[in-house]
Design a protein around this motif. Structure first.
Motif, PDB file in Angstrom:
ATOM      1  N   GLY A  58       7.890   9.354   7.323  1.00 39.51           N
ATOM      2  CA  GLY A  58       6.527   8.496   7.220  1.00 39.51           C
ATOM      3  C   GLY A  58       5.396   9.480   7.230  1.00 39.51           C
ATOM      4  O   GLY A  58       4.280   8.858   6.805  1.00 39.51           O
ATOM      5  N   TYR A  59       5.420  10.554   7.965  1.00 40.72           N
ATOM      6  CA  TYR A  59       4.028  11.252   7.806  1.00 40.72           C
ATOM      7  C   TYR A  59       4.267  12.544   7.064  1.00 40.72           C
ATOM      8  O   TYR A  59       3.321  13.399   6.996  1.00 40.72           O
ATOM      9  CB  TYR A  59       3.940  11.655   9.269  1.00 40.72           C
ATOM     10  CG  TYR A  59       3.883  10.590  10.212  1.00 40.72           C
ATOM     11  CD1 TYR A  59       2.705   9.907  10.157  1.00 40.72           C
ATOM     12  CD2 TYR A  59       4.832   9.974  10.903  1.00 40.72           C
ATOM     13  CE1 TYR A  59       2.689   8.467  11.151  1.00 40.72           C
ATOM     14  CE2 TYR A  59       4.993   8.950  11.550  1.00 40.72           C
ATOM     15  CZ  TYR A  59       3.669   8.182  11.724  1.00 40.72           C
ATOM     16  OH  TYR A  59       3.465   6.984  12.542  1.00 40.72           O
TER      17      TYR A  59
ATOM     18  N   PRO B 130       3.453   8.669   2.305  1.00 45.70           N
ATOM     19  CA  PRO B 130       2.278   8.100   1.773  1.00 45.70           C
ATOM     20  C   PRO B 130       2.108   8.377   0.170  1.00 45.70           C
ATOM     21  O   PRO B 130       1.172   7.697  -0.470  1.00 45.70           O
ATOM     22  CB  PRO B 130       1.336   9.300   2.644  1.00 45.70           C
ATOM     23  CG  PRO B 130       2.012   9.529   3.863  1.00 45.70           C
ATOM     24  CD  PRO B 130       3.458   9.657   3.458  1.00 45.70           C
ATOM     25  N   ASP B 131       2.789   9.459  -0.220  1.00 46.67           N
ATOM     26  CA  ASP B 131       2.911   9.518  -1.771  1.00 46.67           C
ATOM     27  C   ASP B 131       3.802   8.631  -2.567  1.00 46.67           C
ATOM     28  O   ASP B 131       3.326   8.052  -3.648  1.00 46.67           O
ATOM     29  CB  ASP B 131       3.337  11.015  -2.293  1.00 46.67           C
ATOM     30  CG  ASP B 131       2.159  12.127  -1.951  1.00 46.67           C
ATOM     31  OD1 ASP B 131       1.471  12.457  -2.761  1.00 46.67           O
ATOM     32  OD2 ASP B 131       2.125  12.507  -0.833  1.00 46.67           O
TER      33      ASP B 131
ATOM     34  N   TYR C 187      -2.280   4.731   9.579  1.00 47.08           N
ATOM     35  CA  TYR C 187      -1.543   3.872   9.119  1.00 47.08           C
ATOM     36  C   TYR C 187      -2.013   2.406   9.896  1.00 47.08           C
ATOM     37  O   TYR C 187      -2.014   1.357   9.130  1.00 47.08           O
ATOM     38  CB  TYR C 187      -0.007   3.912   9.560  1.00 47.08           C
ATOM     39  CG  TYR C 187       0.932   4.999   8.483  1.00 47.08           C
ATOM     40  CD1 TYR C 187       0.782   4.215   7.190  1.00 47.08           C
ATOM     41  CD2 TYR C 187       1.328   5.873   8.932  1.00 47.08           C
ATOM     42  CE1 TYR C 187       1.438   4.957   6.073  1.00 47.08           C
ATOM     43  CE2 TYR C 187       2.236   6.289   7.882  1.00 47.08           C
ATOM     44  CZ  TYR C 187       2.421   6.053   6.468  1.00 47.08           C
ATOM     45  OH  TYR C 187       3.127   6.700   5.792  1.00 47.08           O
ATOM     46  N   PHE C 188      -2.190   2.338  11.282  1.00 50.91           N
ATOM     47  CA  PHE C 188      -2.502   1.061  11.864  1.00 50.91           C
ATOM     48  C   PHE C 188      -3.817   0.834  11.948  1.00 50.91           C
ATOM     49  O   PHE C 188      -4.223  -0.252  12.441  1.00 50.91           O
ATOM     50  CB  PHE C 188      -1.671   1.174  13.129  1.00 50.91           C
ATOM     51  CG  PHE C 188      -0.290   1.447  13.074  1.00 50.91           C
ATOM     52  CD1 PHE C 188       0.561   0.455  12.925  1.00 50.91           C
ATOM     53  CD2 PHE C 188       0.542   2.707  12.883  1.00 50.91           C
ATOM     54  CE1 PHE C 188       2.182   0.366  12.836  1.00 50.91           C
ATOM     55  CE2 PHE C 188       1.616   2.807  13.131  1.00 50.91           C
ATOM     56  CZ  PHE C 188       2.543   1.629  12.783  1.00 50.91           C
TER      57      PHE C 188
ATOM     58  N   HIS D  20      -0.939  12.702   1.578  1.00 51.34           N
ATOM     59  CA  HIS D  20      -2.486  12.417   1.534  1.00 51.34           C
ATOM     60  C   HIS D  20      -2.726  10.907   0.649  1.00 51.34           C
ATOM     61  O   HIS D  20      -3.693  10.412   0.870  1.00 51.34           O
ATOM     62  CB  HIS D  20      -3.125  13.609   1.007  1.00 51.34           C
ATOM     63  CG  HIS D  20      -2.920  14.574   1.933  1.00 51.34           C
ATOM     64  ND1 HIS D  20      -3.945  14.806   2.888  1.00 51.34           N
ATOM     65  CD2 HIS D  20      -2.218  15.820   2.176  1.00 51.34           C
ATOM     66  CE1 HIS D  20      -3.520  16.047   3.800  1.00 51.34           C
ATOM     67  NE2 HIS D  20      -2.715  16.779   3.191  1.00 51.34           N
ATOM     68  N   ARG D  21      -2.023  10.996  -0.569  1.00 49.39           N
ATOM     69  CA  ARG D  21      -2.755   9.995  -1.509  1.00 49.39           C
ATOM     70  C   ARG D  21      -2.805   8.599  -1.274  1.00 49.39           C
ATOM     71  O   ARG D  21      -3.761   7.990  -1.293  1.00 49.39           O
ATOM     72  CB  ARG D  21      -1.559  10.149  -2.633  1.00 49.39           C
ATOM     73  CG  ARG D  21      -2.212   9.199  -4.060  1.00 49.39           C
ATOM     74  CD  ARG D  21      -3.340   9.648  -4.457  1.00 49.39           C
ATOM     75  NE  ARG D  21      -3.953   8.928  -5.673  1.00 49.39           N
ATOM     76  CZ  ARG D  21      -5.082   9.083  -6.166  1.00 49.39           C
ATOM     77  NH1 ARG D  21      -5.995   9.805  -5.571  1.00 49.39           N
ATOM     78  NH2 ARG D  21      -5.304   8.179  -7.060  1.00 49.39           N
ATOM     79  N   PHE D  22      -1.979   7.957  -0.451  1.00 49.35           N
ATOM     80  CA  PHE D  22      -2.157   6.676   0.082  1.00 49.35           C
ATOM     81  C   PHE D  22      -3.454   6.575   1.153  1.00 49.35           C
ATOM     82  O   PHE D  22      -4.037   5.760   0.868  1.00 49.35           O
ATOM     83  CB  PHE D  22      -0.906   5.968   0.979  1.00 49.35           C
ATOM     84  CG  PHE D  22      -1.057   4.482   1.265  1.00 49.35           C
ATOM     85  CD1 PHE D  22      -0.880   3.540   0.552  1.00 49.35           C
ATOM     86  CD2 PHE D  22      -1.351   4.469   2.699  1.00 49.35           C
ATOM     87  CE1 PHE D  22      -0.933   2.374   0.767  1.00 49.35           C
ATOM     88  CE2 PHE D  22      -1.402   3.176   3.205  1.00 49.35           C
ATOM     89  CZ  PHE D  22      -1.208   1.694   2.370  1.00 49.35           C
ATOM     90  N   PHE D  23      -3.530   7.458   1.803  1.00 54.26           N
ATOM     91  CA  PHE D  23      -4.543   7.330   2.954  1.00 54.26           C
ATOM     92  C   PHE D  23      -5.832   7.855   2.101  1.00 54.26           C
ATOM     93  O   PHE D  23      -7.055   7.293   2.482  1.00 54.26           O
ATOM     94  CB  PHE D  23      -4.323   8.474   4.266  1.00 54.26           C
ATOM     95  CG  PHE D  23      -2.962   8.354   4.847  1.00 54.26           C
ATOM     96  CD1 PHE D  23      -2.963   6.845   5.488  1.00 54.26           C
ATOM     97  CD2 PHE D  23      -2.083   9.100   5.056  1.00 54.26           C
ATOM     98  CE1 PHE D  23      -1.745   6.633   6.003  1.00 54.26           C
ATOM     99  CE2 PHE D  23      -0.853   8.821   5.739  1.00 54.26           C
ATOM    100  CZ  PHE D  23      -0.783   7.682   6.410  1.00 54.26           C
ATOM    101  N   ASP D  24      -5.859   8.634   1.205  1.00 48.43           N
ATOM    102  CA  ASP D  24      -7.066   8.982   0.526  1.00 48.43           C
ATOM    103  C   ASP D  24      -7.574   7.656  -0.626  1.00 48.43           C
ATOM    104  O   ASP D  24      -8.786   7.514  -0.308  1.00 48.43           O
ATOM    105  CB  ASP D  24      -6.784  10.195  -0.780  1.00 48.43           C
ATOM    106  CG  ASP D  24      -6.704  11.413   0.187  1.00 48.43           C
ATOM    107  OD1 ASP D  24      -7.007  11.526   1.080  1.00 48.43           O
ATOM    108  OD2 ASP D  24      -6.286  12.408  -0.582  1.00 48.43           O
TER     109      ASP D  24
END
Length: 483
Positions: free
Chosen positions: A71-72, A76-77, A161-162, A425-429
């Protein structure tokens, strides 16, 4: 969520590891004590700190296995536009990558629990340690500083995430910040209050780690940095400052790291991904994986079985100069009639998927500083200089670009996507910059090809198990759209 035991020893792996077709085997910890027991000296705390680091390898944190995990690390990619699910996938991630999740999603609850397990272990490492401060002040500083930094870092990962609006002063709900071992009933603070706790822990950690008994990582060697030192804290701060919108502070923290850690020569770049000892490989922090301790990226490509569950999207491949960009051959490989993600094949010449997870690299600091500069008027040339420096280090024959305004912002965003490809990183970016997620290369197994800004799925639901177990969190504290 009750966590009764604390874990010691070099042979520790995450409690959630299990036998799987990806070759993860269960390893029993060398030492397990009931959490009610107290430590007698700093060496006991040293063992506990070792166990804390070991839990980063759990299959629900950085490790991968046959079920939803990583998950970490790579998830996220997988949830972004960087990767496309293939027909070789075992469909373990179908709900997550299609954003079809609710508060009872078992994978999300597992990732929540894995994070708080690390936090609990960090807290047991901190419990009572002040009583031994005079025993060996340098050792005390070294142990406590690392445990505080771990606690802050994992809460930051949870917040990504949350948490909804991640701005520094956001009054939306953050994540419970746990400062005691086995602390169960704790309300959700605001995002602003969560940030306050994160930055307080990091500030204390940095002060402590500036005065230790021994060097935490080998001086000048940036090949394997398995523990958090003062440089690492600055790197974590730079990342957290960027997320929270504190741009001048992000520049200062990133500059501190850049001034101490060099970018490698282009001829040495590929060796980073094989974990070869090249003296200086621009790593800030990595989590070691060895045989029997799982793998960090096989849910994307499983080299031992030659199964590519997620392939690089055609869009992202097209962004690389395949002839001159050294990242292309380091990140991709043609096997059979398909292009697979190859940056995690294995150590040296091995192809077993067992490599160290690169948590932070110095190249991210250039990208953080460049992005932060674009958010401070009058600093466009500084941002451009960082972009050109990184590109020149990666692209043979690179001619410095001349960009301003939105074109510069977009170029930095693209370079971040390329440089940090499948590094979590991508989802969070996309989330933190409020960009729509559009999968132009959607594939047959993605039923959701876009995620617009404002969709509830950008924020994960608080697991129903936490709501049931925690008397201070109820359904009204759930993230929007999941009630």
């Amino acid at each position: 969520m009750k966590l009764k035991y604390i874990i010691f020893g070099l042979a520790v792996t995450g409690a959630s590891m299990f036998t799987s077709c990806n070759g993860v085997i269960e390893i029993e910890p060398e030492f397990v004590l009931d959490g009610s027991q107290r430590f007698n000296n700093l060496d006991d705390y040293e063992f506990s700190l070792t166990g804390t680091y070991a839990q980063f390898r759990s299959t629900a944190y950085y490790g991968n296995a046959s079920g939803p995990a990583g998950g970490y690390s790579v998830l996220p990619d997988m949830m972004s536009d960087n990767l496309t699910e293939t027909g070789e996938s075992l469909a373990n991630f179908r709900q997550l990558v299609n954003f079809d999740y609710a508060a009872d999603n078992a994978a999300i609850e597992g990732l929540w629990t894995a994070a708080y397990r690390i936090i609990a272990q960090a807290n047991i490492t901190l419990r009572g340690i002040d009583e031994f401060a005079s025993e060996n002040p340098g050792q005390y500083n070294r142990i406590k500083g690392q445990a505080l930094a771990i606690r802050a870092y994992v809460h930051f990962d949870l917040l990504r995430y949350f948490g909804d609006n991640l701005a520094l002063n956001s009054n939306t709900l953050g994540v419970p910040y746990k400062t005691e071992f086995n602390q169960e009933n704790i309300a959700r603070p605001t995002v602003a209050q969560t940030w306050q706790s994160i930055f307080a822990d990091l500030a204390e950690a940095k002060a402590l780690l500036s005065d230790t008994d021994v060097a935490i990582n080998s001086s000048g060697n940036f090949s394997l940095r398995a523990n958090i030192d003062e440089i690492t804290v600055d790197a974590i701060l730079a990342r957290a400052y960027l997320y929270s919108g504190q741009y001048q502070q992000a520049i200062t923290a990133a500059t501190s790291v850049i001034d101490q850690v060099p970018l490698v020569a282009r001829t040495s770049f590929a060796a980073i991904w094989r974990d070869e000892n090249i003296g200086s490989s621009e790593l800030i922090w990595s989590i070691p994986f060895n045989s029997g301790e799982g793998t960090p990226a096989t849910n994307v490509y499983f080299p031992s079985g030659n199964r590519s569950s997620f392939r690089p999207s055609e869009e992202v491949i097209g962004q690389f100069d395949s002839q001159n960009d050294i990242r292309y051959n380091a990140y991709f490989r043609t096997i059979g009639n398909r292009i697979v993600v190859s940056k995690f094949l294995g150590k040296g010449n091995l192809a077993d998927g067992i490599v160290n997870w690169k948590v932070i690299r110095v190249s991210e600091m250039y990208l953080i500083r460049a992005e932060a500069y674009t958010n401070i008027p009058g600093n466009g040339l500084n941002a451009l200089a960082d972009l050109n420096t990184l590109r020149a280090a990666r692209i043979t024959g690179y001619v410095p670009a001349v960009l301003i305004g939105q074109a510069l912002v977009d170029a930095i965003e693209l370079e971040r996507r390329k440089e940090l490809f499948v590094e979590g990183h991508r989802f969070f970016d996309l989330k933190r910059t409020t960009r729509n997620l559009v999968r132009s290369d959607c594939g047959a197994n993605f039923t959701t090809c876009s995620l617009p800004v404002g969709n509830r799925a950008w924020v994960w639901p608080i697991p129903i198990g936490e709501i049931i177990a925690n008397d201070l969190i109820n359904e009204t504290d759930q993230n929007p759209g999941y009630n």
